[in-house]
Design an enzyme around this catalytic site. Structure first.
Site, PDB file in Angstrom:
ATOM      1  N   ARG A 100       0.893  -1.258  -0.180  1.00 15.08           N
ATOM      2  CA  ARG A 100      -0.009  -0.019   0.061  1.00 15.08           C
ATOM      3  C   ARG A 100       0.826   1.222   0.055  1.00 15.08           C
ATOM      4  O   ARG A 100       1.448   1.297   1.039  1.00 15.08           O
ATOM      5  CB  ARG A 100      -0.943  -0.061   1.201  1.00 15.08           C
ATOM      6  CG  ARG A 100      -1.429   1.537   1.389  1.00 15.08           C
ATOM      7  CD  ARG A 100      -2.796   1.280   2.325  1.00 15.08           C
ATOM      8  NE  ARG A 100      -3.874   0.420   1.830  1.00 15.08           N
ATOM      9  CZ  ARG A 100      -4.974   0.296   2.483  1.00 15.08           C
ATOM     10  NH1 ARG A 100      -5.450   1.144   3.534  1.00 15.08           N
ATOM     11  NH2 ARG A 100      -6.088  -0.265   2.161  1.00 15.08           N
ATOM     12  N   HIS A 139      -7.629   0.917  -6.155  1.00 14.36           N
ATOM     13  CA  HIS A 139      -7.559  -0.162  -5.151  1.00 14.36           C
ATOM     14  C   HIS A 139      -8.107  -1.590  -5.630  1.00 14.36           C
ATOM     15  O   HIS A 139      -9.315  -1.757  -5.161  1.00 14.36           O
ATOM     16  CB  HIS A 139      -8.301   0.654  -4.197  1.00 14.36           C
ATOM     17  CG  HIS A 139      -8.590  -0.142  -2.525  1.00 14.36           C
ATOM     18  ND1 HIS A 139      -7.461  -1.339  -2.370  1.00 14.36           N
ATOM     19  CD2 HIS A 139      -8.987   0.277  -1.448  1.00 14.36           C
ATOM     20  CE1 HIS A 139      -7.853  -1.590  -1.103  1.00 14.36           C
ATOM     21  NE2 HIS A 139      -8.706  -0.845  -0.664  1.00 14.36           N
ATOM     22  N   GLN A 152      -9.926  -4.294  -3.283  1.00 19.86           N
ATOM     23  CA  GLN A 152     -11.011  -3.932  -2.871  1.00 19.86           C
ATOM     24  C   GLN A 152     -12.029  -4.262  -3.894  1.00 19.86           C
ATOM     25  O   GLN A 152     -13.388  -4.849  -3.531  1.00 19.86           O
ATOM     26  CB  GLN A 152     -11.263  -2.439  -2.487  1.00 19.86           C
ATOM     27  CG  GLN A 152     -12.601  -1.934  -1.908  1.00 19.86           C
ATOM     28  CD  GLN A 152     -12.694  -2.660  -0.505  1.00 19.86           C
ATOM     29  OE1 GLN A 152     -11.906  -2.592   0.119  1.00 19.86           O
ATOM     30  NE2 GLN A 152     -13.863  -3.082  -0.302  1.00 19.86           N
ATOM     31  N   ASP A 212     -17.477   6.204  -1.275  1.00 16.78           N
ATOM     32  CA  ASP A 212     -16.337   6.101  -0.612  1.00 16.78           C
ATOM     33  C   ASP A 212     -15.980   7.496   0.069  1.00 16.78           C
ATOM     34  O   ASP A 212     -16.619   8.316  -0.317  1.00 16.78           O
ATOM     35  CB  ASP A 212     -14.999   5.830  -1.582  1.00 16.78           C
ATOM     36  CG  ASP A 212     -13.692   5.672  -0.914  1.00 16.78           C
ATOM     37  OD1 ASP A 212     -13.714   5.179   0.289  1.00 16.78           O
ATOM     38  OD2 ASP A 212     -12.495   5.875  -1.626  1.00 16.78           O
ATOM     39  N   CYS A 245     -16.506   0.741   0.834  1.00 19.85           N
ATOM     40  CA  CYS A 245     -15.204  -0.175   1.100  1.00 19.85           C
ATOM     41  C   CYS A 245     -14.776  -0.123   2.357  1.00 19.85           C
ATOM     42  O   CYS A 245     -14.018  -0.688   2.959  1.00 19.85           O
ATOM     43  CB  CYS A 245     -14.050   0.309   0.056  1.00 19.85           C
ATOM     44  SG  CYS A 245     -13.519   1.908   0.335  1.00 19.85           S
ATOM     45  N   ARG A 271     -12.951  -9.313   1.439  1.00 21.01           N
ATOM     46  CA  ARG A 271     -11.372  -8.987   1.030  1.00 21.01           C
ATOM     47  C   ARG A 271     -10.683 -10.257   1.550  1.00 21.01           C
ATOM     48  O   ARG A 271      -9.717 -10.496   0.903  1.00 21.01           O
ATOM     49  CB  ARG A 271     -11.103  -7.932   2.147  1.00 21.01           C
ATOM     50  CG  ARG A 271     -11.664  -6.631   2.030  1.00 21.01           C
ATOM     51  CD  ARG A 271     -11.375  -5.886   0.568  1.00 21.01           C
ATOM     52  NE  ARG A 271      -9.899  -5.819   0.379  1.00 21.01           N
ATOM     53  CZ  ARG A 271      -9.301  -4.825   0.994  1.00 21.01           C
ATOM     54  NH1 ARG A 271      -9.882  -3.978   1.588  1.00 21.01           N
ATOM     55  NH2 ARG A 271      -7.824  -4.619   0.809  1.00 21.01           N
TER      56      ARG A 271
HETATM   57  N1  NVA Z   1     -10.228   6.203  -1.127  1.00 23.76           N
HETATM   58  C1  NVA Z   1      -9.745   5.896   0.189  1.00 23.76           C
HETATM   59  C2  NVA Z   1     -10.100   4.331   0.323  1.00 23.76           C
HETATM   60  C3  NVA Z   1      -9.627   3.749   1.713  1.00 23.76           C
HETATM   61  C4  NVA Z   1      -9.817   2.373   1.689  1.00 23.76           C
HETATM   62  C5  NVA Z   1      -8.450   6.342   0.302  1.00 23.76           C
HETATM   63  O1  NVA Z   1      -7.443   6.131  -0.411  1.00 23.76           O
HETATM   64  O2  NVA Z   1      -7.890   6.753   1.607  1.00 23.76           O
HETATM   65  N1   CP Z   2     -11.068  -0.585   2.425  1.00 23.14           N
HETATM   66  C1   CP Z   2      -9.989  -0.771   2.996  1.00 23.14           C
HETATM   67  O1   CP Z   2      -8.807  -0.764   2.281  1.00 23.14           O
HETATM   68  O2   CP Z   2      -9.669  -0.425   4.488  1.00 23.14           O
HETATM   69  P1   CP Z   2      -8.192  -0.261   5.053  1.00 23.14           P
HETATM   70  O3   CP Z   2      -7.832   1.185   4.702  1.00 23.14           O
HETATM   71  O4   CP Z   2      -8.826  -0.416   6.581  1.00 23.14           O
HETATM   72  O5   CP Z   2      -7.286  -1.370   4.772  1.00 23.14           O
END
Ligand code: NVA
Ligand code: CP
Length: 307
Positions: free
Chosen positions: A101, A128, A131, A224, A264, A292
Site C-alpha cells: 500500500r 484499489h 477491494q 467512498d 469499502c 477481502r
Molecule cells: N479512497 C480511500 C480508500 C480507503 C480504503 C483512500 O485512499 O483513503
Molecule cells: N477498505 C480498506 O482498504 O480498508 P483499510 O484502509 O482499513 O485497509
C-alpha cells in the site's frame, strides 16, 4: 513470466471470473488450498494506515499455510529512501509475493518491474483493485451474476475507488456509472480504458455530474470517503463540493427497489453516506469487508500459480 496485480485490468475478464470462482470456493473451505505451506512468507507493506487490508492479508496468508510479514514502511529502510529496486531484490530472495500500500502508482510499478515475485497493489492514489475483487464477489453473492448489472459510484469521482470500479466493473461486463462534481472527473485515460474494456465485455463506463441520472434503476450503489489518505488538509473544500453526491435515502430512492449498497470502509456517516443507508437493510458492507479475505487469498493463489 511473473504476474503482478497493479491495477484492475491486469486480470482479463476470464481471469477475473476465475479468481472470483476461487474466492467463492475459499469462502466455503478456507483451509483447503495450502499453497504457502512451509510456511512460505508474503511481505505486506504499508506506507499508509490500514485496518481491513492488514487483517485480511495477514489472516489470508496464514490460512494458506504461510507466514505474513507485515511491515510499516516507516520502520523499515523503505521509509529512509532505500531504492525500490534494491528492496525488491532483497525481498524476492525470501518471500513468495510482495503486497504494498503506497502513494503513487509509479512507485509500485517501479517495484514490480524489479521484482521476480508477484507484486500486489494494496491501494495506491490511483487504484484499489483488491477491494474491487471483494466487491465483485459480494455482488455475485447477492445478485447471482455480474454482467449486465448497473453499478453506480457516487462522490469523489476522481479517486482510487472510482478508477478501480471503472476498470474492474467494465472487466466484469457491468455498466459502471460514476457521478461527481465538475472539476473531479475520473482520469481521462482510465475512463477511456474502461470504455475500451466494456466494448469487449458488453458493459459500459460513464461519468456524469447528474446524480439522479446516475442512480436511476441502479442495481448497486456505492461510495467512498470524500477525503482519501493524504488529502486531510483539503477536508473542508472536499466536504463542500461532494456534499450533493452523498449516498443517502434520496439517492437510494432512484435505484432499483432491490438495489444493494456497498462501501469499502472506513465510512464517515453523515458525510459520503447516511447512517440510515449504511446501517439499513440494503447495505451489504459487512459481507464486503469479509470478502477481502477470500478474494485476496484467491488472487494470491492465482498469481502464484500463474507465475
Ligand atoms: N479512497 C480511500 C480508500 C480507503 C480504503 C483512500 O485512499 O483513503
Ligand atoms: N477498505 C480498506 O482498504 O480498508 P483499510 O484502509 O482499513 O485497509
Amino acid at each position: 513470466m511473473v504476474r503482478h496485480f497493479l491495477r484492475d485490468d491486469d486480470l482479463t475478464p476470464a481471469e477475473q471470473a476465475r479468481v472470483l470462482d476461487l474466492a467463492a470456493a475459499f469462502k466455503k473451505a478456507p483451509l483447503d488450498h495450502q499453497i504457502l505451506s512451509g510456511p512460505k512468507a508474503v511481505a505486506v507493506i504499508f506506507d499508509k494506515p490500514s485496518t481491513r487490508t492488514r487483517v485480511s492479508f495477514s489472516v489470508g496468508v496464514a490460512q494458506l499455510g504461510g507466514y505474513p510479514l507485515v511491515i510499516d514502511s516507516a520502520t523499515s529502510q523503505l521509509g529512509r529512501g532505500e531504492e525500490l529496486g534494491d528492496t525488491a531484490k532483497v525481498l524476492e530472495r525470501q518471500v513468495e509475493a510482495i503486497v504494498w500500500r503506497t502513494f503513487s502508482q509509479s512507485r509500485i510499478e517501479e517495484l514490480a518491474a524489479a521484482s521476480a515475485v508477484p507484486v500486489v497493489n494494496a491501494l495506491t492514489d490511483d487504484f484499489h483493485p483488491c477491494q474491487i475483487l471483494a466487491d465483485l464477489q459480494t455482488v455475485r453473492e447477492h445478485k447471482g451474476a455480474l454482467a449486465g448489472l448497473t453499478m453506480t459510484y457516487l462522490g469523489d469521482s476522481a479517486n482510487n475507488m472510482a478508477h478501480s470500479y471503472l476498470l474492474g466493473g467494465a472487466t466484469a461486463g457491468m455498466h459502471v456509472r460514476v457521478a461527481g462534481p465538475e472539476g473531479y472527473p475520473p482520469r481521462a485515460d482510465i475512463l477511456a480504458d474502461a470504455v475500451r474494456i466494456a466494448e469487449a465485455t458488453g458493459g459500459s463506463a460513464t461519468f456524469t455530474t447528474d446524480l439522479a441520472e446516475a442512480c436511476v434503476g441502479a442495481d448497486i450503489l456505492v461510495t467512498d470517503t470524500w477525503v482519501s489518505m493524504g488529502q486531510e488538509e483539503e477536508k473542508a473544500e472536499r466536504t463542500r463540493v461532494f456534499q450533493p453526491y452523498a449516498l443517502d435515502e434520496v439517492a437510494l430512492a432512484f435505484a432499483a427497489p432491490d438495489a444493494i449498497v456497498l462501501h469499502c470502509l472506513p465510512a464517515y456517516r453523515g458525510y459520503e453516506i447516511s447512517a440510515a443507508v449504511i446501517d439499513g437493510p440494503q447495505s451489504v458492507v459487512w459481507d464486503e469487508a469479509e470478502n477481502r479475505l477470500h478474494a485476496q487469498k484467491a488472487l494470491l493463489a492465482f498469481l502464484l500459480e500463474s507465475s
